[in-house]
Design a protein around this motif. Structure first.
Motif, short mmCIF file in Angstrom:
data_model
loop_
_atom_site.label_atom_id
_atom_site.label_comp_id
_atom_site.label_asym_id
_atom_site.label_seq_id
_atom_site.Cartn_x
_atom_site.Cartn_y
_atom_site.Cartn_z
N UNK A 63 -12.34 -10.26 63.46
CA UNK A 63 -13.20 -10.06 62.35
C UNK A 63 -14.09 -10.84 63.41
N UNK A 64 -13.83 -11.39 64.21
CA UNK A 64 -14.77 -12.77 64.81
C UNK A 64 -15.16 -11.83 65.95
N UNK A 65 -15.01 -11.03 66.50
CA UNK A 65 -15.09 -9.37 67.38
C UNK A 65 -16.04 -8.64 66.58
N UNK A 66 -15.85 -8.21 65.77
CA UNK A 66 -16.63 -7.37 65.23
C UNK A 66 -18.25 -8.60 64.53
N UNK A 67 -17.83 -9.80 64.77
CA UNK A 67 -19.37 -10.47 64.48
C UNK A 67 -20.14 -10.69 65.55
N UNK A 68 -19.65 -11.03 66.90
CA UNK A 68 -20.08 -10.81 67.97
C UNK A 68 -21.00 -9.43 68.16
N UNK A 69 -19.87 -8.19 68.10
CA UNK A 69 -20.72 -7.05 68.44
C UNK A 69 -21.94 -6.79 67.17
N UNK A 70 -22.20 -7.30 65.94
CA UNK A 70 -22.78 -7.54 65.52
C UNK A 70 -24.15 -8.01 65.34
N UNK A 71 -23.74 -9.10 66.29
CA UNK A 71 -24.90 -10.16 66.01
C UNK A 71 -26.18 -9.86 66.43
N UNK A 175 -17.86 -20.06 57.89
CA UNK A 175 -18.65 -18.37 57.47
C UNK A 175 -17.63 -17.78 57.51
N UNK A 176 -16.99 -17.25 58.33
CA UNK A 176 -16.03 -16.22 59.21
C UNK A 176 -14.71 -16.79 58.41
N UNK A 177 -14.39 -17.95 58.30
CA UNK A 177 -12.48 -18.09 57.13
C UNK A 177 -13.70 -17.01 55.77
N UNK A 178 -15.00 -17.45 55.24
CA UNK A 178 -15.21 -17.91 54.17
C UNK A 178 -14.94 -15.56 54.08
N UNK A 179 -16.06 -14.95 55.06
CA UNK A 179 -15.72 -13.44 54.94
C UNK A 179 -14.64 -13.27 55.47
N UNK A 180 -13.67 -13.78 55.76
CA UNK A 180 -12.69 -12.80 56.12
C UNK A 180 -11.44 -13.10 54.62
N UNK A 181 -11.63 -14.40 54.26
CA UNK A 181 -10.80 -14.55 53.06
C UNK A 181 -9.65 -16.05 53.31
N UNK A 182 -10.10 -16.17 53.91
CA UNK A 182 -8.92 -17.03 54.83
C UNK A 182 -9.69 -18.52 54.83
N UNK A 183 -10.45 -18.03 53.99
CA UNK A 183 -11.02 -19.96 53.54
C UNK A 183 -9.69 -21.07 52.94
N UNK A 184 -9.07 -20.48 52.40
CA UNK A 184 -7.51 -21.03 51.16
C UNK A 184 -6.52 -20.22 52.06
N UNK A 185 -5.46 -20.86 52.09
CA UNK A 185 -4.27 -20.10 52.39
C UNK A 185 -3.87 -19.42 51.10
N UNK A 186 -1.97 -19.05 50.94
CA UNK A 186 -1.63 -19.11 49.39
C UNK A 186 -1.47 -20.24 48.93
N UNK A 187 -1.24 -21.23 48.71
CA UNK A 187 -1.37 -22.30 48.15
C UNK A 187 -2.79 -23.43 48.04
N UNK A 188 -2.99 -22.94 48.37
CA UNK A 188 -4.70 -23.67 48.15
C UNK A 188 -5.14 -24.14 48.72
N UNK A 189 -4.06 -24.55 49.88
CA UNK A 189 -4.83 -25.49 50.69
C UNK A 189 -6.43 -24.99 51.84
N UNK A 190 -7.36 -25.92 51.86
CA UNK A 190 -8.18 -25.53 52.52
C UNK A 190 -8.31 -25.08 54.32
N UNK A 191 -8.49 -24.38 54.38
CA UNK A 191 -8.38 -24.62 56.36
C UNK A 191 -9.98 -24.67 56.68
N UNK A 192 -9.41 -25.04 58.01
CA UNK A 192 -10.95 -25.49 58.91
C UNK A 192 -10.54 -25.55 60.51
N UNK A 193 -11.25 -26.23 61.47
CA UNK A 193 -10.87 -25.91 62.61
C UNK A 193 -9.43 -26.61 62.94
N UNK A 194 -9.10 -28.14 62.17
CA UNK A 194 -7.49 -28.43 62.51
C UNK A 194 -6.81 -27.23 61.72
N UNK A 195 -6.59 -26.14 61.76
CA UNK A 195 -6.15 -25.42 61.20
C UNK A 195 -5.57 -24.55 62.23
#
Length: 247
Positions: A63-71, A175-195
């Protein structure tokens, strides 16, 4: 005395955490040879740290690579490329966010090393002067960190004292995490740069790297790695390694 108030269990947990950090520092300096077990506080202090599975990490990179291509424009493309390399660099070094953001080009050196019995050469990124929570250490970065570093040098034409990542790119990552549906894990824990650091640790453990080695590279204690990460490794996570037989 009725004026005295009892401490909450959360306060006790924080006090024990502070004591644990002191003991971890003493263990790394070999002032002590082990850390005693701490009493249970009734507060869950070892929730799994949110990380990415291998499939999720691949999806995030794609997804990150596609965002770069579509910048839209060179500035947006540059920021997305920097974010992409920040993610790769973090997952291939296990460094804390503030450690990555403090790394300078002069701190990084590519090293050639034989990686298998056939003598095939691999590359590592040796990162010096990494200022952690308790001391200064050297970090060994894997091949992804090498490639990210090379891209950064070409893109930025830096001076030795320049930072690899002068910007955090926090909004771009969210924005990238939300677009890919990866902002939270299966337990509902919030992901960020520390992940990304957590992902490095889980990947290394799944591939059989010793807990002590992971802890040393991450500037942590073996106890922390065991309690917060290794305890969540399952046989399914290790199936490829467990299926291998010595020749």
């Amino acid at each position: 005395d009725e004026r005295l108030k009892s401490c909450s269990m959360t306060t006790v947990k924080y006090d024990l955490t502070a004591l644990s950090l002191i003991l971890q520092f003493a263990e790394r300096k070999e002032y002590i040879h082990g850390i005693p077990k701490f009493p249970q506080t009734g507060v869950n202090t070892s929730n799994p740290r949110p990380s990415f599975t291998r499939e999720e990490w691949t999806r995030l990179l794609d997804a990150s690579n596609k965002r770069i291509e579509n910048a839209r424009g060179s500035r947006q493309r540059y920021e997305r490329e920097q974010l992409h390399d920040f993610m790769v660099f973090s997952v291939h070094t296990g460094m804390r966010v503030n450690e990555v953001l403090s790394t300078k080009y002069k701190d990084c050196k590519i090293e050639i090393k034989k990686t298998d019995k056939n003598g095939n050469n691999g590359r590592l990124l040796m990162i010096s002067n990494v200022v952690g929570k308790n001391d200064v250490r050297e970090v060994v970065g894997l091949i992804g960190a090498v490639r990210a570093f090379e891209r950064l040098k070409i893109r930025n034409e830096p001076k030795p004292d320049d930072l690899l990542f002068p910007q955090h790119h926090k909004d771009g990552l969210n924005n990238l995490l939300r677009e890919t549906g990866l902002k939270t894990d299966t337990l509902g824990n919030v992901r960020n740069a520390r992940s990304f650091r957590s992902t490095y640790i889980m990947f290394r453990l799944r591939w059989g790297t010793r807990i002590k080695d992971v802890a040393t590279n991450c500037g942590n204690s073996s106890v922390i790695i065991d309690n917060y990460y290794a305890k969540y490794i399952t046989p399914k996570d290790m199936k490829e390694r467990l299926s291998e037989y010595p020749e």
